[in-house]
Design a protein around this motif. Structure first.
Motif, PDB file in Angstrom:
ATOM      1  N   GLY A  77    -109.603 -22.990 -62.016  1.00  0.00           N
ATOM      2  CA  GLY A  77    -107.923 -23.330 -62.058  1.00  0.00           C
ATOM      3  C   GLY A  77    -107.643 -23.787 -60.791  1.00  0.00           C
ATOM      4  O   GLY A  77    -106.703 -24.544 -60.723  1.00  0.00           O
ATOM      5  N   ILE A  78    -107.990 -23.244 -59.649  1.00  0.00           N
ATOM      6  CA  ILE A  78    -107.726 -23.744 -58.465  1.00  0.00           C
ATOM      7  C   ILE A  78    -107.997 -25.115 -58.167  1.00  0.00           C
ATOM      8  O   ILE A  78    -107.143 -26.068 -57.569  1.00  0.00           O
ATOM      9  N   ILE A  79    -109.302 -25.419 -58.612  1.00  0.00           N
ATOM     10  CA  ILE A  79    -109.588 -26.973 -58.315  1.00  0.00           C
ATOM     11  C   ILE A  79    -108.674 -27.906 -59.004  1.00  0.00           C
ATOM     12  O   ILE A  79    -108.326 -29.013 -58.665  1.00  0.00           O
ATOM     13  N   VAL A  85    -102.005 -31.762 -57.923  1.00  0.00           N
ATOM     14  CA  VAL A  85    -101.186 -32.089 -56.865  1.00  0.00           C
ATOM     15  C   VAL A  85    -101.672 -33.225 -56.247  1.00  0.00           C
ATOM     16  O   VAL A  85    -100.632 -33.943 -55.764  1.00  0.00           O
ATOM     17  N   THR A  86    -102.900 -33.492 -55.899  1.00  0.00           N
ATOM     18  CA  THR A  86    -103.487 -34.788 -55.298  1.00  0.00           C
ATOM     19  C   THR A  86    -102.774 -35.780 -55.952  1.00  0.00           C
ATOM     20  O   THR A  86    -102.427 -36.941 -55.377  1.00  0.00           O
ATOM     21  N   LYS A  87    -103.021 -35.836 -57.437  1.00  0.00           N
ATOM     22  CA  LYS A  87    -102.389 -36.787 -58.193  1.00  0.00           C
ATOM     23  C   LYS A  87    -100.979 -37.140 -57.870  1.00  0.00           C
ATOM     24  O   LYS A  87    -100.418 -38.322 -57.816  1.00  0.00           O
ATOM     25  N   LEU A 113    -112.243 -34.056 -57.852  1.00  0.00           N
ATOM     26  CA  LEU A 113    -111.643 -32.513 -58.167  1.00  0.00           C
ATOM     27  C   LEU A 113    -111.592 -32.121 -59.666  1.00  0.00           C
ATOM     28  O   LEU A 113    -112.082 -30.887 -60.128  1.00  0.00           O
ATOM     29  N   VAL A 114    -111.191 -33.017 -60.584  1.00  0.00           N
ATOM     30  CA  VAL A 114    -111.227 -32.910 -62.033  1.00  0.00           C
ATOM     31  C   VAL A 114    -112.825 -32.735 -62.460  1.00  0.00           C
ATOM     32  O   VAL A 114    -112.937 -31.741 -63.206  1.00  0.00           O
ATOM     33  N   VAL A 115    -113.691 -33.419 -62.000  1.00  0.00           N
ATOM     34  CA  VAL A 115    -115.035 -33.187 -62.391  1.00  0.00           C
ATOM     35  C   VAL A 115    -115.580 -31.961 -62.026  1.00  0.00           C
ATOM     36  O   VAL A 115    -116.233 -31.197 -62.801  1.00  0.00           O
TER      37      VAL A 115
END
Length: 205
Positions: A77-79, A85-87, A113-115
């Protein structure tokens, strides 16, 4: 020529088998004579007792799998939140400057991060499913947990060594690595004990 002994003569010898008289068979067991006990093959070992309830170390390993799954869900969840946020930051910066000020780094970081977040979620599902299988699972569940714990111990060792690379504040990484190593070792021990082996090898009806 031989004559049969006189039964009225007290000096005559009793008849011997094979001298004109048939040999009598020994009395059968059960007619006043005790029957000899059958010979049993010697036993050089006893099979391990089948545990009636889940052994303590197996229960500990199961609880640790659930805890690991929960931690992996929180981490995922944090990742994934960080990826979102990065996007968002990257898209806003692109709209403001009409170009990508990060030179494509923002998009690449979002993808990584999504992966990583998806992989963490998959591991969480795997950990929880493995813990659920402890109730009715067989030797395959024990071996899978043993391999999972061994890989976790290897990863914990890598984190332990990597924590010393942080010259600013190595304490958080060091503590987390030690905890991960301890959890993995407990899982390995729980799957390697005699009670643990007997639990997963027990007959299931």
């Amino acid at each position: 020529m031989s004559y049969p002994p006189d039964p009225n003569n007290p000096y005559s010898q009793p008849p011997q088998p094979g001298y004109g008289y048939p040999q009598q068979a020994p009395p059968a067991a059960g007619y006043g004579y005790p029957q000899a006990a059958p010979m049993q093959a010697p036993m050089y070992g006893y099979p391990p007792a089948v545990p009636q309830s889940m052994p303590g170390m197996v229960v500990t390993s199961r609880v640790l799998l659930f805890i690991i799954g929960a931690v992996q869900i929180i981490g995922a969840g944090i990742i994934l939140t960080g990826a979102a946020v990065t996007k968002t930051v990257t898209d806003r910066a692109r709209d403001s400057y009409e170009s990508d000020p990060f030179g494509g780094f923002g998009g690449a970081a979002t993808g990584v991060l999504v992966v990583v977040g998806i992989v963490a979620l998959l591991f969480a599902v795997f950990s929880i499913t493995l813990g659920v299988k402890f109730g009715q699972g067989g030797p395959a569940v024990r071996i899978t947990t043993l391999v999972y714990g061994s890989l976790g111990a290897l990863w914990g060792l890598v984190m332990f060594l990597g924590s010393f690379a942080n010259k600013v504040n190595p304490a958080p990484g060091f503590v987390f690595a030690v905890m991960w190593l301890a959890v993995s070792i407990l899982m390995i021990v729980g799957m390697s004990t005699r009670d643990g082996v007997a639990w997963f090898a027990r007959p299931r009806y």
